[in-house]
Scaffold this motif. Structure first.
Motif, PDB file in Angstrom:
ATOM      1  N   LEU A 104       0.847  -1.198   0.000  1.00  0.00           N
ATOM      2  CA  LEU A 104       0.000   0.000   0.000  1.00  0.00           C
ATOM      3  C   LEU A 104       0.876   1.239   0.000  1.00  0.00           C
ATOM      4  CD1 LEU A 104      -2.869  -0.747   2.548  1.00  0.00           C
ATOM      5  CD2 LEU A 104      -2.897  -0.989   0.068  1.00  0.00           C
ATOM      6  N   HIS A 105       0.563   2.216  -0.856  1.00  0.00           N
ATOM      7  CA  HIS A 105       1.257   3.505  -0.807  1.00  0.00           C
ATOM      8  C   HIS A 105       0.454   4.538  -0.016  1.00  0.00           C
ATOM      9  CE1 HIS A 105       3.978   2.693  -4.531  1.00  0.00           C
ATOM     10  NE2 HIS A 105       4.278   1.965  -3.486  1.00  0.00           N
ATOM     11  N   GLU A 106      -0.823   4.241   0.133  1.00  0.00           N
ATOM     12  CA  GLU A 106      -1.640   5.149   0.932  1.00  0.00           C
ATOM     13  C   GLU A 106      -2.776   4.394   1.598  1.00  0.00           C
ATOM     14  OE1 GLU A 106      -3.302   8.495  -1.149  1.00  0.00           O
ATOM     15  OE2 GLU A 106      -4.440   9.148   0.607  1.00  0.00           O
ATOM     16  N   LEU A 107      -3.007   4.751   2.844  1.00  0.00           N
ATOM     17  CA  LEU A 107      -4.154   4.210   3.577  1.00  0.00           C
ATOM     18  C   LEU A 107      -4.613   5.333   4.506  1.00  0.00           C
ATOM     19  CD1 LEU A 107      -5.906   1.759   4.591  1.00  0.00           C
ATOM     20  CD2 LEU A 107      -4.108   1.373   6.275  1.00  0.00           C
ATOM     21  N   SER A 108      -5.595   6.096   4.050  1.00  0.00           N
ATOM     22  CA  SER A 108      -5.928   7.300   4.834  1.00  0.00           C
ATOM     23  C   SER A 108      -7.434   7.510   4.991  1.00  0.00           C
ATOM     24  CB  SER A 108      -5.292   8.526   4.181  1.00  0.00           C
ATOM     25  OG  SER A 108      -5.745   8.645   2.844  1.00  0.00           O
ATOM     26  N   PRO A 109      -7.872   7.691   6.241  1.00  0.00           N
ATOM     27  CA  PRO A 109      -9.284   8.026   6.480  1.00  0.00           C
ATOM     28  C   PRO A 109      -9.573   9.445   5.972  1.00  0.00           C
ATOM     29  CG  PRO A 109      -8.145   7.406   8.515  1.00  0.00           C
ATOM     30  CD  PRO A 109      -7.106   7.648   7.487  1.00  0.00           C
ATOM     31  N   GLN A 110     -10.708   9.627   5.300  1.00  0.00           N
ATOM     32  CA  GLN A 110     -11.066  10.925   4.710  1.00  0.00           C
ATOM     33  C   GLN A 110     -12.447  11.372   5.171  1.00  0.00           C
ATOM     34  OE1 GLN A 110      -9.215  12.693   2.360  1.00  0.00           O
ATOM     35  NE2 GLN A 110      -7.534  11.215   2.564  1.00  0.00           N
ATOM     36  N   GLN A 111     -12.646  12.681   5.109  1.00  0.00           N
ATOM     37  CA  GLN A 111     -13.945  13.247   5.459  1.00  0.00           C
ATOM     38  C   GLN A 111     -14.370  14.146   4.290  1.00  0.00           C
ATOM     39  OE1 GLN A 111     -14.573  13.143   9.243  1.00  0.00           O
ATOM     40  NE2 GLN A 111     -16.712  13.310   8.681  1.00  0.00           N
ATOM     41  N   ALA A 112     -15.528  13.853   3.678  1.00  0.00           N
ATOM     42  CA  ALA A 112     -16.010  14.719   2.600  1.00  0.00           C
ATOM     43  C   ALA A 112     -16.412  16.049   3.219  1.00  0.00           C
ATOM     44  CB  ALA A 112     -17.202  14.093   1.898  1.00  0.00           C
TER      45      ALA A 112
END
Lengths: 340, 257
Positions: free
Chosen positions: A273-281
Motif C-alpha cells: 500500500l502507498h496510501e491508507l488514509s481516512p477521509q472526510q467529505a
C-alpha cells in the motif's frame, strides 16, 4: 422570531425569491446559506420592509415590520456596511438613528465602545476601512438592544481578527436568547457559527435543518487506498466482501470499513500500500451539491440553458458521490424528488 | 405623535452633521447679498442716464434681490442634496429601516430642511434688502413703504419654496446628478427664456420660479399684463411644489428602497 410565509419577489420576469416559508427562532444562530444571487439579500430587505414582496409576508413577533413602533428596538440589521453617509461622523450616524427611535444618547457611546470604535467616533466614516465600516454597521444594529439581529455577509472583507470577533459576537448574542439570522455564501463559515441552517438556491428553499443534522447527513467518511498493485488489491477486498469504488487518479475509496481492518487485510495478502488514509467529505462539497441541484432543476425544467444568473458554474460532482446511486446526503436528492 | 418628534430630531442631527449644508446655504447667502449690492451700486450710478419710463417703474426693493437668480441655484443644490445624500450613499436603507413609515420620514425630512431654509432665507432676504438699499443711496425704498415688507419676507418664502421644490424633484429622481442636471438649467436658463420671449411668455409666467418671484416685486414693470398678483404668483409656485411633493411621496411609498 421571524416568520416567512410564502415570501416571493419578482423583478420583471426574474424570480428572485420563490415562495420561501421558514421560521427563524430565538436563542440560536441561524445561518442563511446560498450561492451569490440566490436571493438572500432580497429576502433580508423584505424582512425589513425595504422591498415589497410580490406575494407572501414576513412577520416579526407576529407583526409586519412597518407596524413596529421604534423598530430598531426589535430588529437590528447590518445589510450593507456602506449604507451610511460618508461625510457624517460615526457618532453622528448613530445619533441620528438613536434619535429616530427614541434611544438615549448614552447608548451611542456604549455601542461604539462595544465595537471598539470609540477612538474614531468623531471621524467621518468616509475614511474608514471596510472592517471599521462593518463594525460601525454592527454598532448601528446593536443600538436599540434588539431581540432580533440580522447580518448580511458580515465577515466579507474582514481580517482574521475581525472575523473571529464577529463569530464570537453572534454566538454571544444568541446565547443571550436573541434571534440571530446571518447570511453567508460560505458553508465553512456557517459550520463554525450556526446551529441551524436555511439553505436557498435560485430563491427556493433547499434545506431547513439543524447544523448537526446537516453534518450527520452530509459529511461522509471513507478510507482512501492507493497501491501499485491495484488489481490485486481490488481482488483481495472483493473476496473479503468489501466494496471499493474507483476514485480520481487511480485511488480506491471504501465506505464504512475502518482503516485498520483494510490495512490488516492488505498485509495478510502481502499487497503493498502507498496510501491508507481516512477521509472526510467536506461540508462545502455537500453544499455545492445541494445548490447545484437547484441550478440543474432550472436548466432542465425552466428551459433555461446553462446555470442561472450569478450562479457559479455547476461543480463537478465527485465520482464517489454517484457510486451508491443517490448522493450520500439525501438533501439534494430528497428535494429533487419532492419537486419532480 | 411621539414618533414625529423623534424623527424630526433625527433629521436635524442628519442635516447639521454634513458639510454640504453649510457650504450650500452659505453660498446662497453670500451670492444673493453680494450680487444684489453690486447690481444696486451699478444701478445708482446709471440711474440718471436711464430713460424716463424705466425710472418711473424703478423698483428699488426688487433691485436688491437681483442676486437671487444666481443665489437660488445654491438653494437648489441644498434641496437636492438633502434628499439625494440618502440615495447616493445607501443611507436610505438604514434610514427607512429605522423609520419604516415613509410618509413620516419624508414629512419630517422636508419640514426640518424647509424650516432651516426659511430661517436662512429670512436672514438673506433682510440682509440683501438693507445692503442693497444702502447701495442705492437716494433712490432707496424703506421697509415701511407699502408692499416692501411683504416683498422682503417674500424673498425668504421664494427661496424656501425653490428649495422645497428641489427636494420634491430629488425625491422623485433619487440621483443627485439627474436632479441637478434638470433643475439647474431649467431655473437658470429655460425658465428665463420662456418667460422673456413674447411668444412663450403666456406659458412661461406660470412656471414655478417666474410666478413665485412676483412676490418680491413692489412696483409692477411698465406694460405689465401678468394676470396674478404677488400672492397669486406665490400660490402658483406652491401648487407646483405640492404636486411635486405628492408625486415624490407616492413614488417613495411604492418603490423598493
Amino acid at each position: 422570531m421571524i416568520e416567512l410565509m410564502g415570501l416571493t419577489k419578482h423583478y420583471g420576469d426574474k424570480v428572485a425569491v420563490d415562495g420561501l416559508t421558514f421560521t427563524v427562532r430565538p436563542g440560536i444562530v441561524t445561518g442563511f446559506l446560498g450561492p451569490n444571487g440566490a436571493g438572500k439579500s432580497t429576502t433580508m430587505r423584505m424582512v425589513l420592509g425595504l422591498d415589497n414582496p410580490t406575494a407572501g409576508a414576513v412577520r416579526i413577533y407576529g407583526r409586519h415590520y412597518r407596524q413596529l413602533k421604534d423598530p430598531l428596538r426589535y430588529v437590528g440589521a447590518l445589510l450593507d456596511a456602506k449604507a451610511m453617509h460618508g461625510g457624517r461622523s460615526a457618532a453622528n450616524h448613530l445619533l441620528c438613528l438613536a434619535r429616530s427611535n427614541g434611544i438615549p444618547r448614552t447608548r451611542v457611546d456604549e455601542v461604539l465602545h462595544l465595537v471598539g470604535l470609540t477612538s474614531v467616533a468623531r471621524k467621518r466614516s468616509k475614511g474608514f476601512s471596510l472592517g471599521m465600516g462593518q463594525r460601525l454597521g454592527i454598532a448601528a444594529a446593536l443600538l436599540g438592544d434588539p431581540r432580533i439581529l440580522m447580518f448580511d455577509e458580515p465577515v466579507n472583507g474582514l481580517d482574521p481578527e475581525g472575523i473571529h470577533w464577529i463569530r464570537h459576537l453572534m454566538k454571544n448574542l444568541a446565547a443571550q436568547g436573541r434571534t440571530v439570522f446571518v447570511s453567508s455564501h460560505l458553508m465553512s463559515e456557517m459550520a463554525l457559527t450556526a446551529e441551524h441552517l436555511v439553505v436557498i438556491g435560485q430563491g427556493r428553499l433547499l434545506a431547513d435543518t439543524s447544523m448537526a443534522e446537516f453534518i450527520r447527513q452530509n459529511s461522509r467518511s471513507y478510507v482512501r487506498l492507493r497501491s501499485p498493485d491495484r488489481e490485486r488489491l481490488l481482488d483481495v477486498l472483493h473476496r473479503a466482501g468489501v466494496r471499493a469504488v474507483a476514485g480520481r487518479g487511480g485511488v480506491l475509496e471504501v465506505d464504512g470499513v475502518p482503516a485498520e481492518r483494510l490495512g490488516e487485510l492488505a498485509a495478510a495478502q502481502q499487497v503493498v500500500l502507498h496510501e491508507l488514509s481516512p477521509q472526510q467529505a467536506s461540508l462545502e462539497e455537500a453544499f455545492m451539491q445541494l445548490t447545484a441541484g437547484a441550478v440543474e432543476y432550472h436548466a432542465h425544467n425552466g428551459g433555461r440553458p446553462g446555470p442561472g444568473r450569478g450562479m457559479p458554474p455547476r461543480p463537478v460532482v465527485p465520482e464517489r458521490a454517484l457510486s451508491g446511486g443517490a448522493p450520500p446526503g439525501g438533501w439534494g436528492a430528497g428535494w429533487q424528488r419532492k419537486r419532480s | 405623535m411621539a414618533v414625529v418628534g423623534q424623527v424630526l430630531r433625527a433629521e436635524w442631527v442628519k442635516i447639521r452633521s454634513v458639510r454640504s449644508t453649510v457650504w450650500t446655504l452659505g453660498t446662497a447667502v453670500v451670492v444673493t447679498v453680494v450680487l444684489g449690492v453690486v447690481i444696486c451700486t451699478l444701478t445708482r450710478k446709471d440711474f440718471d442716464g436711464m430713460p424716463e419710463e424705466r425710472r418711473l417703474a424703478f423698483d428699488p426693493t426688487n433691485m436688491s434681490f437681483a442676486g437671487m437668480g444666481l443665489g437660488q441655484l445654491a438653494m437648489i443644490v441644498f434641496g437636492v442634496l438633502v434628499v439625494s445624500n440618502e440615495y447616493g450613499t445607501g443611507m436610505i436603507r438604514t434610514s427607512l429601516a429605522a423609520v419604516p413609515q415613509r410618509g413620516v420620514f419624508l414629512f419630517c425630512k422636508m419640514l426640518v430642511a424647509t424650516s432651516l431654509v426659511f430661517a436662512v432665507g429670512l436672514a438673506t432676504s433682510f440682509a440683501a434688502f438693507f445692503a442693497g438699499q444702502a447701495a442705492l443711496g437716494g433712490h432707496r425704498a424703506h421697509l415701511g413703504d407699502p408692499g416692501v415688507l411683504r416683498a422682503v419676507v417674500g424673498g425668504a418664502l421664494y427661496m424656501t419654496m425653490i428649495a422645497l421644490f428641489s427636494m420634491a424633484v430629488a425625491t422623485m429622481l433619487r440621483s443627485p446628478m439627474l436632479s441637478l442636471g434638470i433643475l439647474m438649467p431649467f431655473f437658470f436658463l429655460i425658465s428665463n427664456i420662456l418667460g422673456n420671449v413674447s411668444a412663450t411668455r403666456r406659458i412661461g409666467r406660470y412656471l414655478p420660479d417666474q410666478a413665485g418671484s412676483k412676490i418680491m416685486q413692489v412696483v409692477a414693470p411698465v406694460n405689465d399684463e401678468t394676470p396674478y398678483g404677488p400672492w397669486g404668483g406665490f400660490g402658483i409656485m406652491a401648487v407646483w411644489t405640492v404636486a411635486a411633493l405628492l408625486v415624490g411621496y407616492l413614488l417613495l411609498d411604492k418603490r423598493d428602497a
